[in-house]
Motif scaffolding. Structure first.
Motif, PDB file in Angstrom:
ATOM      1  N   LYS A 189       0.783  -1.257   0.067  1.00  0.00           N
ATOM      2  CA  LYS A 189      -0.082  -0.212  -0.078  1.00  0.00           C
ATOM      3  C   LYS A 189       0.907   1.279   0.136  1.00  0.00           C
ATOM      4  O   LYS A 189       1.799   1.242   0.671  1.00  0.00           O
ATOM      5  N   TYR A 190       0.385   2.066  -0.770  1.00  0.00           N
ATOM      6  CA  TYR A 190       1.283   3.501  -0.780  1.00  0.00           C
ATOM      7  C   TYR A 190       1.547   4.255   0.383  1.00  0.00           C
ATOM      8  O   TYR A 190       2.221   5.120   0.578  1.00  0.00           O
ATOM      9  N   TRP A 191       0.489   4.059   1.375  1.00  0.00           N
ATOM     10  CA  TRP A 191       0.617   4.450   2.778  1.00  0.00           C
ATOM     11  C   TRP A 191       2.080   4.387   3.355  1.00  0.00           C
ATOM     12  O   TRP A 191       2.235   5.003   4.125  1.00  0.00           O
ATOM     13  N   SER A 192       2.496   3.271   2.869  1.00  0.00           N
ATOM     14  CA  SER A 192       3.974   2.861   3.462  1.00  0.00           C
ATOM     15  C   SER A 192       5.066   4.011   3.149  1.00  0.00           C
ATOM     16  O   SER A 192       6.116   3.893   3.869  1.00  0.00           O
ATOM     17  N   VAL A 193       4.714   5.103   2.435  1.00  0.00           N
ATOM     18  CA  VAL A 193       5.569   6.004   2.358  1.00  0.00           C
ATOM     19  C   VAL A 193       6.042   6.917   3.546  1.00  0.00           C
ATOM     20  O   VAL A 193       7.150   7.060   3.765  1.00  0.00           O
ATOM     21  N   PHE A 194       4.796   6.685   4.575  1.00  0.00           N
ATOM     22  CA  PHE A 194       5.115   7.453   5.848  1.00  0.00           C
ATOM     23  C   PHE A 194       6.221   6.562   6.637  1.00  0.00           C
ATOM     24  O   PHE A 194       6.993   7.328   7.469  1.00  0.00           O
ATOM     25  N   LEU A 195       5.816   4.974   6.519  1.00  0.00           N
ATOM     26  CA  LEU A 195       6.821   4.505   7.392  1.00  0.00           C
ATOM     27  C   LEU A 195       8.514   4.608   6.752  1.00  0.00           C
ATOM     28  O   LEU A 195       9.435   4.901   7.630  1.00  0.00           O
ATOM     29  N   ALA A 211      14.150   9.778   8.252  1.00  0.00           N
ATOM     30  CA  ALA A 211      14.239  10.845   9.432  1.00  0.00           C
ATOM     31  C   ALA A 211      15.204  10.109  10.422  1.00  0.00           C
ATOM     32  O   ALA A 211      16.173  10.788  11.125  1.00  0.00           O
ATOM     33  N   ALA A 212      14.904   8.861  10.815  1.00  0.00           N
ATOM     34  CA  ALA A 212      15.744   8.234  11.902  1.00  0.00           C
ATOM     35  C   ALA A 212      17.376   8.032  11.618  1.00  0.00           C
ATOM     36  O   ALA A 212      18.072   8.265  12.256  1.00  0.00           O
ATOM     37  N   ALA A 213      17.440   7.786  10.265  1.00  0.00           N
ATOM     38  CA  ALA A 213      18.694   7.868   9.835  1.00  0.00           C
ATOM     39  C   ALA A 213      19.594   9.067   9.730  1.00  0.00           C
ATOM     40  O   ALA A 213      20.794   9.286  10.113  1.00  0.00           O
ATOM     41  N   LEU A 214      18.658  10.098   9.509  1.00  0.00           N
ATOM     42  CA  LEU A 214      19.362  11.315   9.328  1.00  0.00           C
ATOM     43  C   LEU A 214      19.673  12.321  10.895  1.00  0.00           C
ATOM     44  O   LEU A 214      20.495  12.893  10.922  1.00  0.00           O
ATOM     45  N   ARG A 255      25.254   8.635  14.434  1.00  0.00           N
ATOM     46  CA  ARG A 255      26.033   7.662  13.465  1.00  0.00           C
ATOM     47  C   ARG A 255      25.750   7.939  11.856  1.00  0.00           C
ATOM     48  O   ARG A 255      26.293   7.334  11.279  1.00  0.00           O
ATOM     49  N   ARG A 256      25.145   9.021  11.669  1.00  0.00           N
ATOM     50  CA  ARG A 256      24.633   9.321  10.259  1.00  0.00           C
ATOM     51  C   ARG A 256      25.684   9.336   9.286  1.00  0.00           C
ATOM     52  O   ARG A 256      25.781   8.982   7.975  1.00  0.00           O
ATOM     53  N   LEU A 257      26.718  10.024   9.667  1.00  0.00           N
ATOM     54  CA  LEU A 257      28.052  10.461   8.918  1.00  0.00           C
ATOM     55  C   LEU A 257      28.696   8.980   8.414  1.00  0.00           C
ATOM     56  O   LEU A 257      28.816   8.984   7.082  1.00  0.00           O
TER      57      LEU A 257
END
Length: 290
Positions: free
Chosen positions: A189-195, A201-204, A208-210
């Motif tokens: 389902k395209y709703w998954s774009v929010f996941l 966002a969590a990665a950014l 440890r993002r760099l």
């Protein structure tokens, strides 16, 4: 058997099960057995409770779609229809087997939660996390209506699991699985774009993002996801993004106020669905503090 004897037997069985669940050597087998019973119990419940009723229209619609496999359909991406076609290639086309397929979705999701929690929680809290999730209607009553939302339960559980393992270990296999999981979510389902937005966002924001973005790991994830999702994207282009038109038409609102009201109701519904486990935790915490 008297009521007292039955109560004593139930307590003994519960104690033995809990001992197995918190024993590192036996916990995985015990949880598998518990979840197998969970799926079987809800399948039996649905088969009996719904025996005098027809299948839900969402379920019959997917049956219709599954007879003509495609890379996409008028209303939704194809994953749910693919699963129905695969399932009934091995199981009889009966109500009970359809309900079993439906209950496998939350059961698999709960198993993934169990495995994911091992990276972060003590074993007692792992047991509690699975039990509390099983009290949310999405994992039982709503899941019995197999549709494009139901298939998101295991895919939404697996994708963060693989992503977090990828982020932590920089393992190429987990990186590829994270991309495959993300694509599978979108095929559900395209709703998954929010996941996916939440994972990005969590990665950014993580410290440890760099190191993460300087490695090959995120690019492996992106490439693996595009490989899996690519055929559906081509189908979308060839069919003038017809599924987007359906989604926009169904959720269109005439004003900002109207959109705000819908958001409010969505958040209120989400809180209501989680109310039982939240209240239970607060009650147990209150008793423990006394």
């Amino acid at each position: 058997m008297t009521a007292a004897e039955f109560t004593r037997l139930a307590r003994n069985l519960f104690a033995r099960l809990f001992d197995a669940l918190v024993d590192a050597a036996r916990c995985d087998v015990a949880m598998l057995l518990l979840l197998t019973g969970y799926a079987a119990t809800w399948t039996l419940y649905a088969s009996i409770a719904q025996s005098s009723q027809d299948l839900h229209p969402d379920m019959t619609e997917l049956l219709s779609w599954s007879s003509d496999l495609s890379l996409g359909y008028l209303k939704h991406p194809p994953l749910a229809a693919w699963l129905v076609r695969l399932w009934f290639s091995f199981f009889p086309l009966t109500d009970w087997s359809y309900y079993l397929l439906a209950m496998l979705m939350p059961t698999i999701a709960l198993w993934i939660v169990w495995r994911l929690s091992a990276d972060y929680l003590e074993i007692e809290k792992r047991v509690l996390s699975v039990i509390l999730l099983s009290l949310i209607p999405f994992y039982n009553f709503h899941a019995l209506k197999f549709n494009v939302n139901t298939v998101l339960l295991p895919t939404w559980a697996a994708t963060p699991f693989w992503f977090l393992r990828s982020y932590k270990t920089r393992n190429p296999l987990y990186s590829a699985l994270a991309g495959i999981g993300a694509a599978t979510c979108m095929l559900g389902k395209y709703w998954s774009v929010f996941l996916l937005a939440g994972l990005i966002a969590a990665a950014l924001i993580d410290s440890r993002r760099l190191a993460y973005f300087r490695s090959t790991v995120p690019w492996i994830t992106v490439v693996a996801g595009l490989v899996v999702l690519g055929p559906h994207l081509v189908w979308l282009y060839q069919h003038d993004f017809v599924t987007f038109e359906y989604a926009l038409g169904k959720h269109i609102t005439s004003s900002f106020a109207g959109a705000s009201v819908k958001v409010f109701y969505y958040l209120a519904d989400s809180a209501a669905y989680a109310a039982i486990p939240v209240v239970l935790v607060l009650a147990v915490r209150g008793l423990a503090a006394q």
